[in-house]
Design a protein around this motif. Structure first.
Motif, PDB file in Angstrom:
ATOM      1  N   VAL A 192       7.257  16.577 -12.391  1.00 35.98           N
ATOM      2  CA  VAL A 192       7.010  16.001 -11.072  1.00 35.98           C
ATOM      3  C   VAL A 192       7.700  14.646 -10.992  1.00 35.98           C
ATOM      4  O   VAL A 192       7.668  13.876 -11.952  1.00 35.98           O
ATOM      5  CB  VAL A 192       5.482  15.803 -10.853  1.00 35.98           C
ATOM      6  CG1 VAL A 192       5.194  15.221  -9.486  1.00 35.98           C
ATOM      7  CG2 VAL A 192       4.728  17.110 -11.039  1.00 35.98           C
ATOM      8  N   ALA A 193       8.321  14.363  -9.849  1.00 40.42           N
ATOM      9  CA  ALA A 193       8.894  13.037  -9.611  1.00 40.42           C
ATOM     10  C   ALA A 193       7.991  12.308  -8.624  1.00 40.42           C
ATOM     11  O   ALA A 193       7.665  12.846  -7.565  1.00 40.42           O
ATOM     12  CB  ALA A 193      10.301  13.162  -9.045  1.00 40.42           C
ATOM     13  N   ILE A 194       7.570  11.112  -8.996  1.00 40.45           N
ATOM     14  CA  ILE A 194       6.750  10.297  -8.104  1.00 40.45           C
ATOM     15  C   ILE A 194       7.383   8.917  -7.980  1.00 40.45           C
ATOM     16  O   ILE A 194       8.139   8.500  -8.845  1.00 40.45           O
ATOM     17  CB  ILE A 194       5.288  10.177  -8.616  1.00 40.45           C
ATOM     18  CG1 ILE A 194       5.244   9.615 -10.031  1.00 40.45           C
ATOM     19  CG2 ILE A 194       4.559  11.497  -8.522  1.00 40.45           C
ATOM     20  CD1 ILE A 194       3.864   9.298 -10.547  1.00 40.45           C
ATOM     21  N   SER A 195       7.075   8.239  -6.898  1.00 34.74           N
ATOM     22  CA  SER A 195       7.627   6.896  -6.697  1.00 34.74           C
ATOM     23  C   SER A 195       6.986   5.916  -7.671  1.00 34.74           C
ATOM     24  O   SER A 195       5.901   6.171  -8.201  1.00 34.74           O
ATOM     25  CB  SER A 195       7.384   6.441  -5.262  1.00 34.74           C
ATOM     26  OG  SER A 195       5.998   6.237  -5.057  1.00 34.74           O
ATOM     27  N   LYS A 196       7.662   4.792  -7.886  1.00 34.02           N
ATOM     28  CA  LYS A 196       7.113   3.750  -8.762  1.00 34.02           C
ATOM     29  C   LYS A 196       5.768   3.249  -8.233  1.00 34.02           C
ATOM     30  O   LYS A 196       4.873   2.949  -9.006  1.00 34.02           O
ATOM     31  CB  LYS A 196       8.090   2.591  -8.850  1.00 34.02           C
ATOM     32  CG  LYS A 196       8.820   2.575 -10.157  1.00 34.02           C
ATOM     33  CD  LYS A 196       9.531   1.262 -10.400  1.00 34.02           C
ATOM     34  CE  LYS A 196      10.131   1.284 -11.765  1.00 34.02           C
ATOM     35  NZ  LYS A 196      11.533   1.461 -11.835  1.00 34.02           N
ATOM     36  N   GLU A 197       5.643   3.178  -6.893  1.00 35.93           N
ATOM     37  CA  GLU A 197       4.384   2.712  -6.285  1.00 35.93           C
ATOM     38  C   GLU A 197       3.237   3.653  -6.665  1.00 35.93           C
ATOM     39  O   GLU A 197       2.137   3.208  -6.974  1.00 35.93           O
ATOM     40  CB  GLU A 197       4.509   2.635  -4.762  1.00 35.93           C
ATOM     41  CG  GLU A 197       5.436   1.550  -4.255  1.00 35.93           C
ATOM     42  CD  GLU A 197       6.923   1.895  -4.378  1.00 35.93           C
ATOM     43  OE1 GLU A 197       7.273   3.094  -4.339  1.00 35.93           O
ATOM     44  OE2 GLU A 197       7.719   0.959  -4.545  1.00 35.93           O
ATOM     45  N   MET A 198       3.500   4.961  -6.622  1.00 36.80           N
ATOM     46  CA  MET A 198       2.468   5.948  -7.006  1.00 36.80           C
ATOM     47  C   MET A 198       2.165   5.817  -8.489  1.00 36.80           C
ATOM     48  O   MET A 198       1.003   5.854  -8.891  1.00 36.80           O
ATOM     49  CB  MET A 198       2.967   7.370  -6.723  1.00 36.80           C
ATOM     50  CG  MET A 198       3.041   7.703  -5.277  1.00 36.80           C
ATOM     51  SD  MET A 198       1.450   8.202  -4.668  1.00 36.80           S
ATOM     52  CE  MET A 198       1.936   9.058  -3.201  1.00 36.80           C
ATOM     53  N   ALA A 199       3.197   5.663  -9.312  1.00 35.53           N
ATOM     54  CA  ALA A 199       3.013   5.569 -10.762  1.00 35.53           C
ATOM     55  C   ALA A 199       2.186   4.334 -11.133  1.00 35.53           C
ATOM     56  O   ALA A 199       1.458   4.352 -12.113  1.00 35.53           O
ATOM     57  CB  ALA A 199       4.362   5.546 -11.469  1.00 35.53           C
ATOM     58  N   GLN A 200       2.289   3.271 -10.331  1.00 36.07           N
ATOM     59  CA  GLN A 200       1.503   2.056 -10.578  1.00 36.07           C
ATOM     60  C   GLN A 200       0.008   2.311 -10.430  1.00 36.07           C
ATOM     61  O   GLN A 200      -0.809   1.610 -10.999  1.00 36.07           O
ATOM     62  CB  GLN A 200       1.899   0.931  -9.598  1.00 36.07           C
ATOM     63  CG  GLN A 200       3.289   0.380  -9.818  1.00 36.07           C
ATOM     64  CD  GLN A 200       3.351  -0.660 -10.906  1.00 36.07           C
ATOM     65  OE1 GLN A 200       2.733  -0.539 -11.951  1.00 36.07           O
ATOM     66  NE2 GLN A 200       4.122  -1.691 -10.671  1.00 36.07           N
TER      67      GLN A 200
END
Length: 70
Positions: free
Chosen positions: A58-66
């Motif tokens: 899955v690819a998620i944005s850095k904001e989501m990963a935070q």
């Protein structure tokens, strides 16, 4: 505890907490990011974080990963 964005590439981590507003939490849980689950960062690419979670990539944005704490 630290955000997923600080995890080492290729290292398996256990998700401790998923933060964010209820809508964001639900979206991440639907993708397989649940407390107690395992997640492995594969790569970071153009502001996105590519992870293996529940046997899928899955690819998620850095904001989501935070918002995902390990």
């Amino acid at each position: 505890m630290m955000p997923l964005t600080l995890a080492n590439i290729g290292e398996e981590n256990t998700i401790k907490k998923v933060g964010g507003n209820p809508e964001t939490k639900k979206h991440l849980e639907n993708l397989g990011f649940v407390a107690g689950g395992n997640v492995t960062v594969i790569n970071t690419l153009g502001g996105n974080v590519i992870v293996n979670v529940k046997e899928s990539r899955v690819a998620i944005s850095k904001e989501m990963a935070q918002k995902i704490m390990i």
